[in-house]
Scaffold this motif. Structure first.
Motif, PDB file in Angstrom:
ATOM      1  N   ARG A 129     -10.128 -22.747 -11.725  1.00  0.00           N
ATOM      2  CA  ARG A 129      -9.172 -23.532 -11.205  1.00  0.00           C
ATOM      3  C   ARG A 129      -8.632 -23.185 -10.090  1.00  0.00           C
ATOM      4  N   VAL A 130      -8.057 -21.931 -10.069  1.00  0.00           N
ATOM      5  CA  VAL A 130      -7.248 -21.507  -8.833  1.00  0.00           C
ATOM      6  C   VAL A 130      -8.150 -21.467  -7.546  1.00  0.00           C
ATOM      7  N   VAL A 131      -9.566 -20.942  -7.952  1.00  0.00           N
ATOM      8  CA  VAL A 131     -10.410 -20.750  -6.583  1.00  0.00           C
ATOM      9  C   VAL A 131     -10.603 -22.143  -6.183  1.00  0.00           C
ATOM     10  N   GLU A 132     -10.799 -23.133  -6.901  1.00  0.00           N
ATOM     11  CA  GLU A 132     -10.984 -24.412  -6.471  1.00  0.00           C
ATOM     12  C   GLU A 132      -9.765 -24.887  -5.535  1.00  0.00           C
ATOM     13  N   ARG A 133      -8.986 -24.578  -6.010  1.00  0.00           N
ATOM     14  CA  ARG A 133      -7.498 -25.114  -5.182  1.00  0.00           C
ATOM     15  C   ARG A 133      -7.460 -24.273  -3.630  1.00  0.00           C
ATOM     16  N   LEU A 134      -7.720 -22.803  -3.839  1.00  0.00           N
ATOM     17  CA  LEU A 134      -7.749 -22.354  -2.488  1.00  0.00           C
ATOM     18  C   LEU A 134      -8.778 -22.609  -1.563  1.00  0.00           C
ATOM     19  N   GLY A 135      -9.879 -23.412  -1.824  1.00  0.00           N
ATOM     20  CA  GLY A 135     -10.502 -23.861  -0.809  1.00  0.00           C
ATOM     21  C   GLY A 135     -11.542 -22.873  -0.141  1.00  0.00           C
ATOM     22  N   ARG A 136     -11.483 -21.590  -0.759  1.00  0.00           N
ATOM     23  CA  ARG A 136     -12.585 -20.441  -0.211  1.00  0.00           C
ATOM     24  C   ARG A 136     -12.664 -19.963  -1.552  1.00  0.00           C
ATOM     25  N   ARG A 137     -13.763 -19.078  -1.213  1.00  0.00           N
ATOM     26  CA  ARG A 137     -14.287 -18.512  -2.535  1.00  0.00           C
ATOM     27  C   ARG A 137     -14.577 -17.139  -2.291  1.00  0.00           C
TER      28      ARG A 137
END
Length: 543
Positions: A129-137
């Motif tokens: 979930r957090v990675v999705e919110r960061l906008g970068r992987r």
């Protein structure tokens, strides 16, 4: 100066078959740990991580020229492999509090900008979930555990990634003492901040790479010779996500010790901890105040343990009440307890040994500054000042925060000092009287009261298992002192009057709590530090 990666490799070459890391049924030698961390370094390097060429000229103390590796793990071999493997790839590792929820992780990752995240599988849902919110992987390395959580899309299984990587050293990467190691503060006095330590400074500071005379140990051959002679086995109970656990572990390795973890690593199990100490013949243990010492004492009182090898406890981050300390030393008269006061920003500043000592001896570089932070106080000046640290082993600053760096890292009479926020007096005999963190100071009726002083008295009273002190608004006093008390599980809980009388024997009247709130809740965070947020919510709820 030395760096962690080079020293560990050199010790491994000298004692390849000696035990280096023990957890449950896993017993790894120095050679095996060295090989696994090389493999991790190759995984990181192979994915383009390391010292960023475009930023390597970063000159401001709040800047980092490295890619960053987040360690979102419970204690265990993988955590230490992550720290060491990152340094071998010239990646800066940083700690992540495994209690953080989505919003807190988004803030932390936004501040730290991890290029890679190592995490236990049980944390996969929140990481996704957090990675999705960061906008970068970032690169995701998932460490299998008992949770059974499946691999996140695009993530690498940690063991599979290591198995496919080369066990050889990175030939084109040379770690240096100036490479950064990031330690995030606990956020008890504000949002967490990433403290930027050069690994060489960290080693001669908190990791203890000094000679008996206090001078820095920076010669590789001399350090290896010292490590080869070591017989230490260090048992790590505190979580590695905080400085006490990390520094005890890496400091042990730098001195040639074997690092041992108890069976349980997702919380404190004192019976398991002491059974491990007995079985593994450990010589040293870090503690974090009464949260660790009190349950250990209760376990040792419940049955006899063969702990003849256990020579020292190093206590930091929270106080051990006098009665608990006395009971522990009565049970283990051959051992000693060393109390240390320090912080993520300063390392260890002052220390004391023994059950009756009340003041601390300064470590090299420690100073007490005047109230206005303009000068060093001289022994015997009767002024409440600020505990500070200078010398050859302090951090650079806070990641990405020039304002906070400027307010905490000062230059006084030409010397660079860090002032984390603890109040102290420098006594005539050169020892230091520590009064506690300014952030927990309560102004009541025109008087300043240090919460830790009152807490230490309360925890020493009969029938009290733990206590925290906070302030709440008062028409009469402006702010009044309220104690949150967790009664001992056995025996009658002390009354308010008994608590007041117990305090009155040791404290001025204005320091005695005006009210007491009782709770069965744990008042400690996983690292043993005070959970003031819970205490304040209990006081607010009590009205």
């Amino acid at each position: 100066m030395l760096d962690l990666a080079t020293l560990h490799e050199a010790i491994a070459a000298a004692v390849p078959d000696r035990e280096c890391l023990v957890w449950r049924d896993s017993r790894m030698t120095w050679r095996e740990v060295s090989e696994r961390t090389r493999r991790l370094a190759n995984v990181l390097h192979g994915n383009g991580l390391g010292l960023r060429e475009e930023d390597r000229r970063a000159s401001e103390p709040w800047e980092s020229p490295h890619d960053h590796l987040a360690l979102y793990l419970h204690n265990g071999p993988e955590y230490l492999e992550g720290l060491l493997g990152a340094h071998k790839a010239r990646v800066a590792p940083f700690n992540v509090n495994y209690r953080y929820v989505d919003d807190e992780l988004v803030h932390l990752f936004g501040d730290a900008r991890p290029a890679a995240v190592m995490y236990h599988a049980r944390f996969a849902p929140v990481i996704g979930r957090v990675v999705e919110r960061l906008g970068r992987r970032p690169l995701l390395l998932q460490v299998a555990d008992e949770s059974g959580e499946g691999l996140l899309p695009g993530a690498l299984d940690y063991e599979e990634a290591l198995a496919k990587a080369s066990p050889d050293p990175l030939h084109d990467v040379r770690p240096e003492p100036g490479d950064l190691h990031i330690l995030y503060t606990g956020g008890t006095t504000g949002m967490p901040k990433g403290v930027l330590w050069r690994i060489g400074d960290l080693m001669i500071g908190p990791l203890g790479m000094r000679r008996r005379d206090g001078s820095p140990l920076t010669d590789l051959e001399e350090a290896v010779e010292k490590a080869v002679r070591s017989d230490h086995r260090v048992l790590i109970g505190p979580p590695l996500m905080h400085g006490a656990g990390t520094w005890s572990s890496l400091g042990g390795w730098c001195g040639g010790a074997c690092v041992v973890f108890p069976e349980r690593v997702d919380g404190l199990d004192a019976a398991d901890l002491m059974a491990t100490a007995e079985r593994e013949r450990v010589t040293r243990m870090p503690l974090v105040g009464d949260a660790f010492a009190r349950p250990i004492v209760e376990v040792l009182e419940s049955r006899e343990h063969d702990l003849g090898s256990l020579r020292s406890f190093v206590n930091s981050a929270a106080a051990i009440s006098p009665d608990v300390k006395r009971r522990l030393l009565d049970l283990l008269p051959h051992a000693r307890i060393v109390d240390i006061v320090g912080s993520s920003e300063s390392g260890f500043q002052v220390a004391r040994s023994g059950s009756s000592a009340r003041t601390f001896v300064p470590t090299p570089g420690t100073a007490v500054l005047s109230a206005d932070r303009s000068r060093r106080l001289k022994p015997g000046e009767d002024e409440m000042g600020w505990l500070a640290k200078g010398g050859d082993a302090i951090p650079l600053g806070y990641l990405g925060d020039p304002e906070k760096t400027a307010s905490t890292f000062l230059t006084v009479d030409g010397e660079r000092l860090v002032v984390p926020g603890d109040r102290a007096r420098l006594l005539a005999d050169g020892t230091v009287e520590v009064h506690g963190r300014e952030a927990t100071t309560i102004n009541t009726g025109g008087e300043k009261v240090f919460a830790e002083e009152v807490e230490n008295v309360l925890r020493g009273l009969p029938g009290v298992a733990d206590a925290l002190v906070v302030g709440r608004p008062s028409e009469r006093w402006g702010t009044e002192i309220v104690a949150v008390v967790r009664p001992a599980p056995s025996g009658a809980a002390p009354t308010d009057e008994e608590l007041r009388e117990g305090c009155a024997a040791h404290l001025a009247r204005y320091k005695i709590p005006k009210a007491f709130v009782r709770t069965a809740l744990d008042l400690r965070l996983p690292n043993g530090k005070a959970d003031y947020a819970t205490a304040r919510s209990l006081v607010d709820g009590a009205g």
